[in-house]
Structures are given as C-alpha cells and as structure tokens.
Design a protein around this motif. Sequence first.
Motif, PDB file in Angstrom:
ATOM      1  N   HIS A 145      40.359  31.622  43.286  1.00 25.80           N
ATOM      2  CA  HIS A 145      40.745  30.829  44.460  1.00 25.80           C
ATOM      3  C   HIS A 145      40.457  29.364  44.143  1.00 25.80           C
ATOM      4  CE1 HIS A 145      40.007  34.803  46.681  1.00 25.80           C
ATOM      5  NE2 HIS A 145      41.312  34.629  46.516  1.00 25.80           N
ATOM      6  N   GLU A 148      37.662  27.231  45.511  1.00 26.71           N
ATOM      7  CA  GLU A 148      36.289  27.708  45.308  1.00 26.71           C
ATOM      8  C   GLU A 148      35.826  27.099  43.987  1.00 26.71           C
ATOM      9  OE1 GLU A 148      36.530  31.958  45.873  1.00 26.71           O
ATOM     10  OE2 GLU A 148      37.406  31.691  47.860  1.00 26.71           O
ATOM     11  N   HIS A 262      33.276  33.711  42.916  1.00 26.08           N
ATOM     12  CA  HIS A 262      33.957  33.105  44.070  1.00 26.08           C
ATOM     13  C   HIS A 262      33.039  32.149  44.822  1.00 26.08           C
ATOM     14  CE1 HIS A 262      37.536  35.848  44.474  1.00 26.08           C
ATOM     15  NE2 HIS A 262      36.816  36.547  43.628  1.00 26.08           N
ATOM     16  N   GLU A 263      33.619  31.580  45.890  1.00 26.71           N
ATOM     17  CA  GLU A 263      32.809  30.888  46.896  1.00 26.71           C
ATOM     18  C   GLU A 263      33.156  31.448  48.265  1.00 26.71           C
ATOM     19  OE1 GLU A 263      33.456  26.672  46.589  1.00 26.71           O
ATOM     20  OE2 GLU A 263      31.973  26.441  45.023  1.00 26.71           O
TER      21      GLU A 263
HETATM   22 ZN   LIG Z   1      37.377  33.762  46.587  1.00 26.62          ZN
END
Ligand SMILES: [Zn+2]
Length: 409
Positions: A145, A148, A262-263
């Motif tokens: 993403h 992120e 991820h974030e």
């Molecule tokens: Zn993510």
Amino acid sequence: MKSKLQHTGMILLILAGLLVTTYVSANDDFVFWPDADYDPAIPTFETVLGYQPGERITWHADVVRYFEALAKAAPDRMSVSSYAKSWEGRELIYAVVTSAGNLSRIDEIKANMQRLADPRKTSRSEAKAIIEDQPAITWLSYAVHGNEISSTEAAMLTAYHLLASQGDKRVADIMRDTVVVIDPMQNPDGRDRFIHHYEITEGLVPDPDRISAEHNEPWPGGRTNHYYFDLNRDWFIMTQPETRGRVKLIQEWYPVTFVDAHEMGSDSTYFFAPGAYPYNPHLAKNQRSSLEIFGKNNARWFDAFGLDYYTREVFDEFYPGYGASWPSYFGSISMTYEQASSRGLVARQYDGKDLEYPYTIRNHFITSLSTAETTQANRQKLLNDFYNYRASAIEKGKTGDVRSYLIPT
Ligand SMILES: [Zn+2]
C-alpha cells in the motif's frame, strides 16, 4: 484579573518550554540500532540521498538509486534485479542479501528449494541431505500500500545494516545461514502518488495536525496502484503486472519465511503474529506453531527497546489474496506486520503524543532483523516443515474425497 492571566500565561510558557526540552532530548537519544558499528565502505543513506533516514519520504527513483549503490559497494554479498514494471513504468526491484559464499552459489540454493518443493522427485533422505547445507530464505516485502510509507525506508536500513554491521554475531549468522530477499516497494506508483501530494502540501516544518493539508490525502490516495487495484487483494486472482511478476519470482525461490510489512491507523501501536482468533483451519499445525516463534522473537526485541505492540487481534489470515496469507499455501510461514502510520513526517496521536516518521521506520527495521534472526535460529525446522508440508499435500491428494475443482470462466 489581568495580572493573574499574565501569571497563568507565564506558567504555561514555562511548562511548554519544559515539554519542548524533554521532547528534544528524547529525540537526541534516538538511534535506529544501539551500539551498531558500521563499515564505512558501505554507503549510508546520507551519502547517497543527502538526508538521514526519516527526514524525508524517499521517492521510488531514489530507493532504486540507494539499493544500486549498496550492491555496487558489496557486489559479492548483494544483488539487485527487477521483477516487473508497474503500469506507470516504474521498475519493481528486489535485493538478495547473503554471505559471499551463498551468493556465489545462489542458483544452486534456488534449485535446492525447487527440489524440496517436489517430494514426488525428492525422497526424504535426499531432502535431509539438502537441508543439512541449505540456507533458509527470508522474504521481506514492503509497502504494498503506497501510502504506508515507513516500511520502504526500513527496507533500505535493513539492507544497509546486514551489509555494514561489523562484529555483530547475529548479523554474521544471518548472512551465513540464510538468504534475505528484500522487496522494498511492492507498489511504486502508489508510493510516488502519495509523496507527490505530501510534498506539494507541506510547509516549512512538518505539521502533526491530522486535519492539516499534508495529512488530507485526496482520493484515490496512495494505497492502490495505477488502476486503483488494491494489490493486497490480488495475490490469487493475479490481474495486475506487479502481482504477476512477484508471484512468478517467489515461486522461483520458495522462501520459508514471508513478511508483508504494512501500516495501520496513526493511533495504534505495532502488530505482529500470531493473528486474530479464530485461526485459519487451512494452516498446518507446524505453520501455526512457527507463527508463535516469530511473534515471540519480535516481542523479545520490542520489550528490550521498550516499545508498544499487540498480537492476536484485528488481523486474521483467512483471505488467500493477502500477501500475508498466499505464501502459506505453498508451505511458507507468512505474516503481516503493521505499524501505526505517521502518514507523513509526523502525526499527532489521540493522546497528544507526536508519532514521528523515524520511530515508525525503526519499528519495521527491528522486526525485519528479528524475523531474519528467527529464520536463522530455526533454519532446519523451517526447511523440514516446508518439505513435510509439500509431502502431506500429495498424500492428501491421494486419499481425500475431492480430486479437483472446476471453475467456469
Ligand atoms: Zn496495508
């Protein structure tokens, strides 16, 4: 009345001064890794990019430039290649980091994983002989993403740390017994879209206010790729060039450990395995127990650093189109790591604390190293489990009720 107000104002000013002092001194103590002794022959962030990790959000082209500089400085221990092109023409790169001895026989190491992956051709005794001398592969994937952001900087720091650390037995063991594959940006179009918006809205100093222009990311945001596909839903459908290239590459290597970094929301802390209950019943027993082993080592490091984290909530492993689940179905240990996002250089959290970009980078950096360390410490078990997983799938295919599924187009 007036003097009383002035008096209160003075006290507030003094308090604010104290707060600022504390804040600055806490920053002065900030290090990415304590007591690291780095080889000056390996180029730092600053010498190549002109800033310290966390001072800027690094564009795709500069990430590639840094990885190439590292590989140029240590060609015997690191290689950089491309596995796909995004819709907007950006190269998707991956780095292979390991000891010189392992890199010189990297084709053999890959071929051995293909042999372990096929118990129809590789007997148990042959597998045992291969595992004796076979490095285990850790695959670290970052920033599927694009908004992120911290994980990509952590990817650069991880490669640097593995190449430059001197006198650190943990790093030497990782380099000798494992191969670390780093995919620093799974979605470069989304990342650059995010950075573009961030840079055109930022002012002279970063604004932590969550409703500031720089934190008000307009639709569609950096999460998705050029055609607004969420690449972290695409793993089994494989409609996008980024995913197709990645899946093909991973099947050449068969890593025993796979991390998708991820974030999450800015008010959270850090998440790692084990995931949320109920557990996916399609995971093998050994996979479930290994998730605990990886989680415990991460926890050990976070405890040592005094950092907040949680496990067993929110993130499950059910949907097979996640990066954190698809590799499970070929026998890997597959995990999502989630860091609270600063969505820029700093974000104010609900309790008034400022979450700064370097802090978020450091957390992903710690778990990256911790994960490689866990693979190293459990090398034989993970390789054995992988072979057994593949063998058990063949057995199930022979004895189970279902032989195949037909899906109409
Ligand atoms: Zn993510």
